[in-house]
Design a protein around this motif. Sequence first.
Motif, PDB file in Angstrom:
ATOM      1  N   HIS A   1       1.045  -6.879   6.819  1.00  0.00           N
ATOM      2  CA  HIS A   1       0.743  -5.989   5.682  1.00  0.00           C
ATOM      3  C   HIS A   1       1.986  -5.160   5.409  1.00  0.00           C
ATOM      4  O   HIS A   1       2.775  -4.901   6.325  1.00  0.00           O
ATOM      5  CB  HIS A   1      -0.407  -5.036   6.030  1.00  0.00           C
ATOM      6  CG  HIS A   1      -1.680  -5.745   6.386  1.00  0.00           C
ATOM      7  ND1 HIS A   1      -2.565  -6.221   5.445  1.00  0.00           N
ATOM      8  CD2 HIS A   1      -2.200  -6.063   7.592  1.00  0.00           C
ATOM      9  CE1 HIS A   1      -3.594  -6.789   6.069  1.00  0.00           C
ATOM     10  NE2 HIS A   1      -3.393  -6.713   7.373  1.00  0.00           N
ATOM     11  N   ARG A   2       2.098  -4.704   4.153  1.00  0.00           N
ATOM     12  CA  ARG A   2       3.263  -3.878   3.806  1.00  0.00           C
ATOM     13  C   ARG A   2       2.805  -2.549   3.229  1.00  0.00           C
ATOM     14  O   ARG A   2       1.784  -2.473   2.535  1.00  0.00           O
ATOM     15  CB  ARG A   2       4.148  -4.627   2.814  1.00  0.00           C
ATOM     16  CG  ARG A   2       4.776  -5.857   3.481  1.00  0.00           C
ATOM     17  CD  ARG A   2       5.562  -6.669   2.495  1.00  0.00           C
ATOM     18  NE  ARG A   2       6.672  -5.919   1.962  1.00  0.00           N
ATOM     19  CZ  ARG A   2       7.246  -6.182   0.798  1.00  0.00           C
ATOM     20  NH1 ARG A   2       6.788  -7.158   0.030  1.00  0.00           N
ATOM     21  NH2 ARG A   2       8.267  -5.473   0.387  1.00  0.00           N
ATOM     22  N   ALA A   3       3.575  -1.511   3.547  1.00  0.00           N
ATOM     23  CA  ALA A   3       3.226  -0.171   3.051  1.00  0.00           C
ATOM     24  C   ALA A   3       4.482   0.658   2.867  1.00  0.00           C
ATOM     25  O   ALA A   3       5.488   0.450   3.547  1.00  0.00           O
ATOM     26  CB  ALA A   3       2.306   0.530   4.048  1.00  0.00           C
ATOM     27  N   LYS A   4       4.361   1.636   1.930  1.00  0.00           N
ATOM     28  CA  LYS A   4       5.488   2.559   1.737  1.00  0.00           C
ATOM     29  C   LYS A   4       5.495   3.610   2.836  1.00  0.00           C
ATOM     30  O   LYS A   4       6.535   4.121   3.207  1.00  0.00           O
ATOM     31  CB  LYS A   4       5.354   3.245   0.371  1.00  0.00           C
ATOM     32  CG  LYS A   4       5.518   2.286  -0.783  1.00  0.00           C
ATOM     33  CD  LYS A   4       5.345   3.027  -2.098  1.00  0.00           C
ATOM     34  CE  LYS A   4       5.173   2.028  -3.224  1.00  0.00           C
ATOM     35  NZ  LYS A   4       4.542   2.603  -4.402  1.00  0.00           N
TER      36      LYS A   4
ATOM     37  N   HIS B   1      -4.667   2.792   0.036  1.00  0.00           N
ATOM     38  CA  HIS B   1      -4.606   2.881   1.493  1.00  0.00           C
ATOM     39  C   HIS B   1      -5.275   1.671   2.127  1.00  0.00           C
ATOM     40  O   HIS B   1      -6.116   1.006   1.500  1.00  0.00           O
ATOM     41  CB  HIS B   1      -5.305   4.165   1.978  1.00  0.00           C
ATOM     42  CG  HIS B   1      -6.797   4.050   1.907  1.00  0.00           C
ATOM     43  ND1 HIS B   1      -7.507   4.280   0.746  1.00  0.00           N
ATOM     44  CD2 HIS B   1      -7.716   3.683   2.834  1.00  0.00           C
ATOM     45  CE1 HIS B   1      -8.784   4.072   0.972  1.00  0.00           C
ATOM     46  NE2 HIS B   1      -8.948   3.704   2.247  1.00  0.00           N
TER      47      HIS B   1
ATOM     48  N   TYR C   1       0.843  -1.210   0.000  1.00  0.00           N
ATOM     49  CA  TYR C   1       0.000   0.000   0.000  1.00  0.00           C
ATOM     50  C   TYR C   1       0.873   1.252   0.000  1.00  0.00           C
ATOM     51  O   TYR C   1       1.983   1.245   0.553  1.00  0.00           O
ATOM     52  CB  TYR C   1      -0.892   0.017   1.246  1.00  0.00           C
ATOM     53  CG  TYR C   1      -1.923  -1.091   1.242  1.00  0.00           C
ATOM     54  CD1 TYR C   1      -3.110  -0.954   0.523  1.00  0.00           C
ATOM     55  CD2 TYR C   1      -1.693  -2.273   1.934  1.00  0.00           C
ATOM     56  CE1 TYR C   1      -4.050  -1.973   0.502  1.00  0.00           C
ATOM     57  CE2 TYR C   1      -2.627  -3.294   1.918  1.00  0.00           C
ATOM     58  CZ  TYR C   1      -3.797  -3.145   1.198  1.00  0.00           C
ATOM     59  OH  TYR C   1      -4.711  -4.159   1.169  1.00  0.00           O
ATOM     60  N   ASP C   2       0.349   2.315  -0.590  1.00  0.00           N
ATOM     61  CA  ASP C   2       1.045   3.607  -0.461  1.00  0.00           C
ATOM     62  C   ASP C   2       1.014   4.049   0.995  1.00  0.00           C
ATOM     63  O   ASP C   2       1.971   4.636   1.487  1.00  0.00           O
ATOM     64  CB  ASP C   2       0.359   4.679  -1.324  1.00  0.00           C
ATOM     65  CG  ASP C   2       0.559   4.428  -2.808  1.00  0.00           C
ATOM     66  OD1 ASP C   2       1.677   4.037  -3.185  1.00  0.00           O
ATOM     67  OD2 ASP C   2      -0.413   4.603  -3.578  1.00  0.00           O
TER      68      ASP C   2
ATOM     69  N   ILE D   1      -0.561   2.891   4.988  1.00  0.00           N
ATOM     70  CA  ILE D   1      -1.366   2.137   5.972  1.00  0.00           C
ATOM     71  C   ILE D   1      -1.635   3.071   7.139  1.00  0.00           C
ATOM     72  O   ILE D   1      -0.725   3.767   7.627  1.00  0.00           O
ATOM     73  CB  ILE D   1      -0.658   0.846   6.423  1.00  0.00           C
ATOM     74  CG1 ILE D   1      -0.832  -0.232   5.333  1.00  0.00           C
ATOM     75  CG2 ILE D   1      -1.240   0.344   7.752  1.00  0.00           C
ATOM     76  CD1 ILE D   1      -0.314  -1.604   5.690  1.00  0.00           C
TER      77      ILE D   1
ATOM     78  N   VAL E   1       3.319   4.983   6.617  1.00  0.00           N
ATOM     79  CA  VAL E   1       2.417   4.558   7.703  1.00  0.00           C
ATOM     80  C   VAL E   1       1.963   5.800   8.470  1.00  0.00           C
ATOM     81  O   VAL E   1       2.745   6.738   8.653  1.00  0.00           O
ATOM     82  CB  VAL E   1       3.162   3.600   8.679  1.00  0.00           C
ATOM     83  CG1 VAL E   1       2.277   3.223   9.864  1.00  0.00           C
ATOM     84  CG2 VAL E   1       3.630   2.342   7.949  1.00  0.00           C
TER      85      VAL E   1
END
Length: 326
Positions: free
Chosen positions: A115-118, A28, A3-4, A6, A120
């Motif tokens: 979960h992974r995000a760029k 998101h 995700y861009d 979280i 937070v």
Amino acid sequence: MIYDLIIIGGGPSGINVAISAKKAGLTHLILEKGMVVNSLFNFPVNMTFFSTSLKLEIHDIPFISHRDKPTRGEALEYYRRLVESQQLNISLYEEVQQMSPDWEGYEITTSKGTHRAKAVCVATGFYDTPRYLNVPGEDLPKVKHYYDDPHAYIRQHVLVVGAANSGADAALECYRKGAASVTMAVRGPEINPRVKYWVRPDIDNRIKEGSIKAYFNSTVSEIRADEVDLMTPDGPVTLPNDFVLAMTGYTPNYSLFEALGLEIGDDEACKPVFNPDTLETSLPDVYMAGVACGGLATAKLFIENTRDHGDIIVNNILAKKHEAGQ
Ligand SMILES: Cc1cc2nc3c(=O)[nH]c(=O)nc-3n(C[C@H](O)[C@H](O)[C@H](O)COP(=O)(O)OP(=O)(O)OC[C@H]3O[C@@H](n4cnc5c(N)ncnc54)[C@H](O)[C@@H]3O)c2cc1C
């Protein structure tokens, strides 16, 4: 899926940030440990916000209420409608437990998986951790740190601890809805000067006329099944007691901040360290939003004066993307 953004926490602030992200075309995910606006759901059932609905409104999406100031029920409806109408991506009953950096951003571990995000955003509020009295008997089931409904206290001896807004509201409501007696134990010399200006004369006058008994400069020293001990300026006092409503405030969840790796400032409010212009913390691409920004100074920030957080955060993410030529 990376995700861009979280967002940790599906309260008013998390929802606000998610709408900003959606408008900017960022992907998101909101991770919420309870239901939509979990804190608001646990507010007193008959409460009315001190803000007008106009001042709570976000992204120019109208917040309609029957009176100027909305009720809890109207607020729950507003935020539910926002989640639905804006088609927000929210995972409910999923608690964030940890976060660690990975090569493209962050990996977040929850009660249900990872979960992974760029980037937070931490929007976890302050309503999860009560400030405890730390006295013997506080663990008895009759001691409540969240006030719910006066109906439970009809014909009961109720001690309200604390004289800020929550304490004053609880004392007045229990007195009016039939408690046998309402007593307040107040650490300071008077009702907190920050109590809403339209409530202050009511509580002061009920105390003056003796409808509500108040012990000022007094603290609770022990709670037993049917009594409570206070330490007052005139010495110890024992009162008959059925329920204690400990309205002594809340603090952000510092163990969670630690598990996320957030740096905490050494100021009196122990605020997470962040840049006030961008809301970015000392962890790159990790942002703070909403009342959690205030640390222990929980009366300084509220929904009204944090409504710009979503756009501040998302503009910073977009500016960074632009700089990186993405
Ligand atoms: C009784 C009362 C009346 C108020 N009245 C007003 C008012 O009139 N006007 C105003 O502007 N403000 C008011 N406030 C202040 C403000 O409404 C609240 O503090 C508001 O809830 C703040 O929004 P938030 O999104 O920052 O935090 P919260 O609403 O607390 O949202 C945080 C969310 O994060 C979730 N969360 C926490 N930890 C985790 C985790 N580990 N994983 C996943 N999710 C997590 C929580 O479940 C919660 O849903 C009031 C507060 C109280 C207590």
